[in-house]
Design a protein around this motif. Structure first.
Motif, PDB file in Angstrom:
ATOM      1  N   PHE A   1       0.860  -1.180   0.000  1.00 36.10           N
ATOM      2  CA  PHE A   1       0.000   0.000   0.000  1.00 36.10           C
ATOM      3  C   PHE A   1       0.900   1.235   0.000  1.00 36.10           C
ATOM      4  CE2 PHE A   1      -3.478   2.365   2.613  1.00 36.10           C
ATOM      5  CZ  PHE A   1      -3.876   3.035   1.473  1.00 36.10           C
ATOM      6  N   GLY A   2       0.983   1.886  -1.148  1.00 36.02           N
ATOM      7  CA  GLY A   2       1.894   3.015  -1.340  1.00 36.02           C
ATOM      8  C   GLY A   2       2.785   2.729  -2.525  1.00 36.02           C
ATOM      9  N   LEU A   3       2.505   3.358  -3.649  1.00 40.49           N
ATOM     10  CA  LEU A   3       3.147   3.011  -4.915  1.00 40.49           C
ATOM     11  C   LEU A   3       4.607   3.444  -4.968  1.00 40.49           C
ATOM     12  CD1 LEU A   3       1.560   3.002  -8.356  1.00 40.49           C
ATOM     13  CD2 LEU A   3       3.712   4.229  -8.110  1.00 40.49           C
ATOM     14  N   VAL A   4       5.461   2.514  -5.381  1.00 39.82           N
ATOM     15  CA  VAL A   4       6.863   2.796  -5.688  1.00 39.82           C
ATOM     16  C   VAL A   4       7.009   2.666  -7.201  1.00 39.82           C
ATOM     17  CG1 VAL A   4       9.262   2.131  -5.357  1.00 39.82           C
ATOM     18  CG2 VAL A   4       7.633   1.893  -3.463  1.00 39.82           C
ATOM     19  N   PRO A   5       7.258   3.755  -7.921  1.00 32.69           N
ATOM     20  CA  PRO A   5       7.315   3.680  -9.385  1.00 32.69           C
ATOM     21  C   PRO A   5       8.495   2.847  -9.867  1.00 32.69           C
ATOM     22  CG  PRO A   5       8.002   5.847  -8.619  1.00 32.69           C
ATOM     23  CD  PRO A   5       7.476   5.124  -7.411  1.00 32.69           C
ATOM     24  N   SER A   6       8.313   2.235 -11.006  1.00 32.59           N
ATOM     25  CA  SER A   6       9.326   1.327 -11.541  1.00 32.59           C
ATOM     26  C   SER A   6      10.655   2.019 -11.806  1.00 32.59           C
ATOM     27  CB  SER A   6       8.819   0.684 -12.839  1.00 32.59           C
ATOM     28  OG  SER A   6       8.515   1.684 -13.808  1.00 32.59           O
ATOM     29  N   TRP A   7      10.641   3.339 -12.025  1.00 31.60           N
ATOM     30  CA  TRP A   7      11.864   4.065 -12.388  1.00 31.60           C
ATOM     31  C   TRP A   7      12.631   4.583 -11.172  1.00 31.60           C
ATOM     32  CZ3 TRP A   7      11.022   8.646 -10.115  1.00 31.60           C
ATOM     33  CH2 TRP A   7       9.721   9.110 -10.035  1.00 31.60           C
ATOM     34  N   ALA A   8      12.112   4.350  -9.970  1.00 26.82           N
ATOM     35  CA  ALA A   8      12.752   4.890  -8.762  1.00 26.82           C
ATOM     36  C   ALA A   8      14.176   4.361  -8.608  1.00 26.82           C
ATOM     37  CB  ALA A   8      11.932   4.542  -7.528  1.00 26.82           C
ATOM     38  N   LYS A   9      15.088   5.228  -8.210  1.00 26.91           N
ATOM     39  CA  LYS A   9      16.496   4.868  -8.036  1.00 26.91           C
ATOM     40  C   LYS A   9      16.804   4.634  -6.561  1.00 26.91           C
ATOM     41  CE  LYS A   9      17.177   5.722 -12.419  1.00 26.91           C
ATOM     42  NZ  LYS A   9      17.322   4.613 -13.393  1.00 26.91           N
ATOM     43  N   GLY A  10      17.729   3.698  -6.305  1.00 26.50           N
ATOM     44  CA  GLY A  10      18.174   3.432  -4.946  1.00 26.50           C
ATOM     45  C   GLY A  10      17.730   2.079  -4.452  1.00 26.50           C
ATOM     46  N   GLY A  11      18.083   1.783  -3.188  1.00 25.50           N
ATOM     47  CA  GLY A  11      17.682   0.537  -2.566  1.00 25.50           C
ATOM     48  C   GLY A  11      16.336   0.684  -1.887  1.00 25.50           C
ATOM     49  N   LYS A  12      15.878  -0.419  -1.255  1.00 24.06           N
ATOM     50  CA  LYS A  12      14.549  -0.418  -0.648  1.00 24.06           C
ATOM     51  C   LYS A  12      14.399   0.641   0.432  1.00 24.06           C
ATOM     52  CE  LYS A  12      13.913  -4.871   0.299  1.00 24.06           C
ATOM     53  NZ  LYS A  12      13.190  -6.122   0.649  1.00 24.06           N
ATOM     54  N   ARG A  13      15.414   0.770   1.258  1.00 25.03           N
ATOM     55  CA  ARG A  13      15.320   1.759   2.333  1.00 25.03           C
ATOM     56  C   ARG A  13      15.201   3.171   1.773  1.00 25.03           C
ATOM     57  NH1 ARG A  13      19.685   1.209   7.002  1.00 25.03           N
ATOM     58  NH2 ARG A  13      18.680  -0.839   6.966  1.00 25.03           N
ATOM     59  N   GLU A  14      15.934   3.434   0.712  1.00 25.89           N
ATOM     60  CA  GLU A  14      15.933   4.770   0.118  1.00 25.89           C
ATOM     61  C   GLU A  14      14.590   5.088  -0.543  1.00 25.89           C
ATOM     62  OE1 GLU A  14      18.625   7.463  -2.978  1.00 25.89           O
ATOM     63  OE2 GLU A  14      19.170   5.378  -2.544  1.00 25.89           O
ATOM     64  N   VAL A  15      14.062   4.143  -1.326  1.00 30.26           N
ATOM     65  CA  VAL A  15      12.796   4.429  -2.011  1.00 30.26           C
ATOM     66  C   VAL A  15      11.634   4.483  -1.023  1.00 30.26           C
ATOM     67  CG1 VAL A  15      13.598   3.442  -4.183  1.00 30.26           C
ATOM     68  CG2 VAL A  15      12.312   2.007  -2.587  1.00 30.26           C
ATOM     69  N   ALA A  16      11.744   3.757   0.099  1.00 30.47           N
ATOM     70  CA  ALA A  16      10.690   3.835   1.111  1.00 30.47           C
ATOM     71  C   ALA A  16      10.571   5.243   1.668  1.00 30.47           C
ATOM     72  CB  ALA A  16      10.966   2.838   2.229  1.00 30.47           C
ATOM     73  N   LYS A  17      11.715   5.926   1.807  1.00 33.39           N
ATOM     74  CA  LYS A  17      11.698   7.308   2.290  1.00 33.39           C
ATOM     75  C   LYS A  17      11.170   8.261   1.217  1.00 33.39           C
ATOM     76  CE  LYS A  17      15.468   6.973   5.656  1.00 33.39           C
ATOM     77  NZ  LYS A  17      16.828   7.484   6.029  1.00 33.39           N
ATOM     78  N   LYS A  18      11.586   8.035  -0.021  1.00 33.84           N
ATOM     79  CA  LYS A  18      11.188   8.929  -1.104  1.00 33.84           C
ATOM     80  C   LYS A  18       9.701   8.836  -1.407  1.00 33.84           C
ATOM     81  CE  LYS A  18      15.559   9.062  -3.701  1.00 33.84           C
ATOM     82  NZ  LYS A  18      16.210   8.662  -4.980  1.00 33.84           N
ATOM     83  N   PHE A  19       9.137   7.629  -1.277  1.00 29.17           N
ATOM     84  CA  PHE A  19       7.761   7.409  -1.712  1.00 29.17           C
ATOM     85  C   PHE A  19       6.898   6.942  -0.538  1.00 29.17           C
ATOM     86  CE2 PHE A  19      10.570   6.889  -5.341  1.00 29.17           C
ATOM     87  CZ  PHE A  19      10.007   7.787  -6.230  1.00 29.17           C
ATOM     88  N   GLY A  20       6.987   7.683   0.555  1.00 26.06           N
ATOM     89  CA  GLY A  20       6.206   7.357   1.734  1.00 26.06           C
ATOM     90  C   GLY A  20       4.792   7.907   1.715  1.00 26.06           C
ATOM     91  N   LEU A  21       4.480   8.790   0.753  1.00 22.02           N
ATOM     92  CA  LEU A  21       3.174   9.446   0.725  1.00 22.02           C
ATOM     93  C   LEU A  21       2.419   9.186  -0.572  1.00 22.02           C
ATOM     94  CD1 LEU A  21       4.151  12.885   2.313  1.00 22.02           C
ATOM     95  CD2 LEU A  21       3.074  10.928   3.441  1.00 22.02           C
ATOM     96  N   THR A  22       2.713   8.060  -1.214  1.00 20.02           N
ATOM     97  CA  THR A  22       2.077   7.754  -2.500  1.00 20.02           C
ATOM     98  C   THR A  22       0.944   6.743  -2.356  1.00 20.02           C
ATOM     99  OG1 THR A  22       3.789   6.090  -2.878  1.00 20.02           O
ATOM    100  CG2 THR A  22       4.136   8.255  -3.874  1.00 20.02           C
TER     101      THR A  22
END
Length: 266
Positions: free
Chosen positions: A67-88
């Motif tokens: 629950f919370g979309l992480v786009p396919s083009w996001a860069k970084g590891g899981k921890r990094e993208v979790a921070k970037k896309f916490g409100l999607t």
């Protein structure tokens, strides 16, 4: 805002536009995040996994998605993208074709999230559970994507995240009592159309309508539902009578909410 979902232990039989749907659970992707193996039914929060309906080759199946979309083009590891896309976890219909995270999935990867109901907070501290009086599943329109980590540190815990966001619209009359946004709720032919490949932007925009139904009902629940770690069915127990459909006034703020149980406290 639609940030807490409640599902069924087993999705009831579904029928859309008079057609009974045969729904099977699809195999879990071999490299999916191990968190997807943790079933959550009540008080599903952003970053939890939920059951989602998708269509492949005219067959509808169940998949578990974050629950919370992480786009396919996001860069970084899981921890990094979790921070970037916490409100999607919500995608506003007014901007869904413009924002980079959503404009691809809205055209190619749409889904339905069957829920027993969801929670809203008119004053950010007092939760209300919203459902149908006949307890039928409510189908929320969503979009989804698959992201793959290239970081070796993520391989053991599952390098792929399949994720979704709930599409939101302005509220219908009843939902406006609780919030200025509402999930996009689809039924019948509209729900089937949402799942079909090849839908164009204009056809999708025609589905972006506030939901109106006399079957919607909301009642206040305990502020213990504010705790993300509370996955108990007790989080849905009514502590006040349902809010009447009649009238247009927002619900009144409850006096002296417990400051220890603020929204999203963990």
């Amino acid at each position: 805002m639609c940030s807490r979902l409640n599902q069924f232990a087993k999705i009831p039989a579904l029928s859309l536009a008079g057609k009974k749907l045969r729904i099977e659970r699809r195999p879990r992707k071999k490299d999916e995040d191990l968190k997807s193996e943790v079933p959550v039914i009540h008080n599903i929060c952003p970053t939890d996994y939920a059951d989602v309906l998708t269509m492949q080759a005219d067959e509808i199946g169940i998949e578990r998605m974050r629950f919370g979309l992480v786009p396919s083009w996001a860069k970084g590891g899981k921890r990094e993208v979790a921070k970037k896309f916490g409100l999607t976890f919500n995608a506003r219909c007014e901007s869904i074709f413009d924002l980079a995270s959503y404009r691809g999935p809205i055209l190619r990867q749409r889904c339905l999230i069957p829920v027993q109901g969801w929670l809203e907070w008119p004053d950010r501290t007092t939760p209300y559970f919203i459902h149908r009086t006949d307890d039928a599943p409510v189908l929320l329109a969503g979009i989804w994507d698959v992201w793959q980590s290239r970081s070796p540190e993520d391989f053991e815990s599952g390098a792929a995240i399949t994720s979704m966001s709930v599409v939101t619209t302005p509220p219908g009359r009843y939902m406006a009592k609780f919030h200025d946004r509402s999930p996009l709720i689809l039924e019948g032919e509209s729900a089937l159309a949402w799942m079909q490949p090849g839908m164009k932007a204009d056809g999708l925009r025609a589905l972006f309508r506030p939901y109106e139904s006399d079957l919607l009902e909301a009642y206040r629940v305990s502020t213990t539902a504010n705790l993300a770690r509370n996955k108990s069915e007790q989080a849905l127990r009514a502590i006040a009578p349902p809010v009447a459909q009649a009238g247009d006034d927002p619900v009144q703020m409850v006096e002296d909410p417990d400051p220890q149980l603020m929204l999203f406290e963990r």
